[in-house]
Motif scaffolding. Structure first.
Motif, short mmCIF file in Angstrom:
data_model
loop_
_atom_site.label_atom_id
_atom_site.label_comp_id
_atom_site.label_asym_id
_atom_site.label_seq_id
_atom_site.Cartn_x
_atom_site.Cartn_y
_atom_site.Cartn_z
N ALA A 49 27.43 1.10 -21.84
CA ALA A 49 28.57 0.90 -22.73
C ALA A 49 29.66 0.09 -22.04
CB ALA A 49 29.12 2.25 -23.19
N ILE A 50 29.89 0.39 -20.74
CA ILE A 50 30.92 -0.36 -20.00
C ILE A 50 30.53 -1.84 -19.90
CG2 ILE A 50 32.00 -0.65 -17.74
CD1 ILE A 50 31.77 2.38 -17.40
N LEU A 51 29.23 -2.10 -19.58
CA LEU A 51 28.79 -3.50 -19.49
C LEU A 51 28.93 -4.18 -20.85
CD1 LEU A 51 25.62 -3.37 -17.27
CD2 LEU A 51 27.90 -4.05 -16.64
N PHE A 52 28.56 -3.46 -21.91
CA PHE A 52 28.64 -4.04 -23.26
C PHE A 52 30.07 -4.45 -23.58
CE2 PHE A 52 29.10 -3.75 -27.82
CZ PHE A 52 27.98 -4.40 -28.28
N ARG B 42 37.04 -19.42 -22.89
CA ARG B 42 37.09 -20.69 -23.62
C ARG B 42 35.93 -21.60 -23.28
NH1 ARG B 42 42.97 -23.03 -22.73
NH2 ARG B 42 42.12 -24.69 -23.98
N ASN B 43 35.37 -21.43 -22.10
CA ASN B 43 34.28 -22.30 -21.66
C ASN B 43 32.97 -21.83 -22.30
OD1 ASN B 43 32.07 -23.23 -20.02
ND2 ASN B 43 33.59 -23.96 -18.60
N GLY B 44 32.23 -22.74 -22.94
CA GLY B 44 31.01 -22.36 -23.64
C GLY B 44 29.98 -21.70 -22.76
N VAL B 45 29.82 -22.20 -21.52
CA VAL B 45 28.83 -21.61 -20.61
C VAL B 45 29.22 -20.18 -20.26
CG1 VAL B 45 27.70 -21.90 -18.40
CG2 VAL B 45 28.31 -23.89 -19.71
N LEU B 46 30.53 -19.94 -20.07
CA LEU B 46 30.96 -18.58 -19.73
C LEU B 46 30.76 -17.63 -20.90
CD1 LEU B 46 34.13 -19.40 -17.67
CD2 LEU B 46 32.03 -18.41 -16.84
N VAL B 47 30.92 -18.12 -22.13
CA VAL B 47 30.65 -17.28 -23.30
C VAL B 47 29.17 -16.88 -23.32
CG1 VAL B 47 30.56 -17.26 -25.80
CG2 VAL B 47 32.54 -18.19 -24.66
N LEU B 48 28.29 -17.84 -23.01
CA LEU B 48 26.85 -17.51 -22.98
C LEU B 48 26.57 -16.47 -21.90
CD1 LEU B 48 25.11 -20.94 -23.51
CD2 LEU B 48 25.16 -19.01 -25.04
N MET B 49 27.25 -16.57 -20.74
CA MET B 49 27.05 -15.56 -19.68
C MET B 49 27.46 -14.18 -20.17
SD MET B 49 28.23 -17.21 -16.13
CE MET B 49 27.70 -18.83 -15.63
N SER B 50 28.57 -14.11 -20.93
CA SER B 50 29.00 -12.81 -21.45
C SER B 50 27.97 -12.24 -22.42
CB SER B 50 30.35 -12.95 -22.14
OG SER B 50 31.26 -13.59 -21.28
N ILE B 51 27.33 -13.14 -23.21
CA ILE B 51 26.29 -12.66 -24.13
C ILE B 51 25.12 -12.09 -23.32
CG2 ILE B 51 24.65 -13.40 -25.88
CD1 ILE B 51 26.68 -15.38 -26.84
N GLU B 52 24.83 -12.70 -22.16
CA GLU B 52 23.77 -12.13 -21.31
C GLU B 52 24.13 -10.72 -20.87
OE1 GLU B 52 20.80 -13.35 -20.79
OE2 GLU B 52 21.57 -14.81 -22.22
N LEU B 53 25.41 -10.49 -20.54
CA LEU B 53 25.83 -9.13 -20.16
C LEU B 53 25.54 -8.15 -21.29
CD1 LEU B 53 29.32 -9.44 -18.43
CD2 LEU B 53 27.16 -8.89 -17.41
N ILE B 54 25.84 -8.55 -22.53
CA ILE B 54 25.63 -7.66 -23.67
C ILE B 54 24.14 -7.33 -23.81
CG2 ILE B 54 25.80 -7.52 -26.17
CD1 ILE B 54 28.31 -9.15 -26.03
N LEU B 55 23.29 -8.39 -23.78
CA LEU B 55 21.85 -8.15 -23.95
C LEU B 55 21.32 -7.26 -22.85
CD1 LEU B 55 20.77 -11.73 -24.99
CD2 LEU B 55 20.70 -9.72 -26.39
#
Lengths: 181, 99
Positions: free
Chosen positions: B11-14, B25-38
């Protein structure tokens, strides 16, 4: 008499293993949480990718702790081996000309922080309420990879084929989107 | 080991990943955050698989890893296309549809 002592020793050994598991979990979890927070707060994109590697490796270690060795190995190979390299290529190819001066965090980051903290509170409350003191089985054995592959190629054969088609279409789509016309 | 310690870690990682998706704001960093969620979802799946002594959770974790690989491929292709057209990966600049 001797049997009771042996049973006592065995129970102590089990308790030692449990304590060791909990200590390992705590250390790995602390590293993962710290690295995850650095991923979303650091102002250097390459450092963010490096901290992402820490999180993914920590997750692989947690999978080992849960006895899911095949998932852990796949995690290391696919995530750390392939996806992070892909990220580094993306960082290299999109390095903006005015590097160093750009801001990576939006001005409304406080709203985002509030949102995620509230969501975390709701999630933790629900989990504690729902699962409470539920314990994992004490004799957690590593999953046999043979059983796992049997399940994939019998029970889950159709989803497996669907995921192959999905990967193929994603491959073609990525080429089409990224191609220069 | 309690089941909840894995679920709360996930839950904390999510939530960290959700914060990253909202605030970066950076598109690559947004994708990295999505990896954290998955990834946090994967921890949940494997923890329930160990809890219920069932193999299905691990199979689905493998499927999630495959989908994450496909998602990163397409996502980075989109980021590259944006960079080629706008000369930036700042997703605040990409407001053609006034969203």
């Amino acid at each position: 008499m001797g049997f009771t002592i042996l049973a006592e020793v065995a129970r102590n050994a089990d308790a030692d293993v449990l304590v060791a598991q909990n200590v390992a979990f705590g250390i790995i979890a602390a590293i993962m949480i710290f690295s995850a927070i650095r991923v979303v707060t650091t102002s250097n994109v390459v450092h963010a990718a490096a901290f992402l590697v820490m999180v993914l490796a920590g997750a692989a270690a947690q999978f080992i702790l849960l006895g899911a060795e095949f998932v852990a190995v796949t995690q290391v190979m696919v995530y750390i081996g392939a996806i992070v390299v892909l990220f580094l290529f993306g960082i290299m190819l999109t390095r903006a000309p005015m590097q160093g001066t750009e801001k990576f965090t939006r001005d409304n980051w406080k709203v985002g922080a509030l949102t995620s903290v509230v969501m975390l509170a709701v999630l933790v409350f629900t989990l504690v309420d729902g699962f409470g003191e539920d314990k994992l089985p004490a004799d957690l054995m590593p999953t046999d990879t043979r059983v796992l592959s049997d399940a994939i190629f019998s029970t889950y054969l159709v989803p497996f084929e669907v995921i192959s088609v999905l990967l193929l279409s994603a491959l073609i789509g990525a080429i089409v989107i990224a191609r220069k016309d | 080991m309690l089941l909840n310690q894995f679920l709360i870690l996930a839950a904390i990682l999510f939530c960290t990943g959700v914060y990253g998706v909202i605030s970066r704001r950076n598109g690559v960093l947004v994708l990295m955050s999505i990896e954290l969620i998955l990834n946090s979802v994967n921890i949940n799946l494997v923890a329930f698989s160990a809890m219920n002594d069932s193999i299905s959770g691990q199979v689905f974790a493998l499927f999630v890893i495959a989908v994450a690989a496909a998602e990163v491929g397409v996502g980075l292709a989109i980021v590259l296309a944006i960079f080629r057209n706008y000369r930036t990966v700042d997703i605040d600049e990409v407001d053609l549809m006034k969203g």
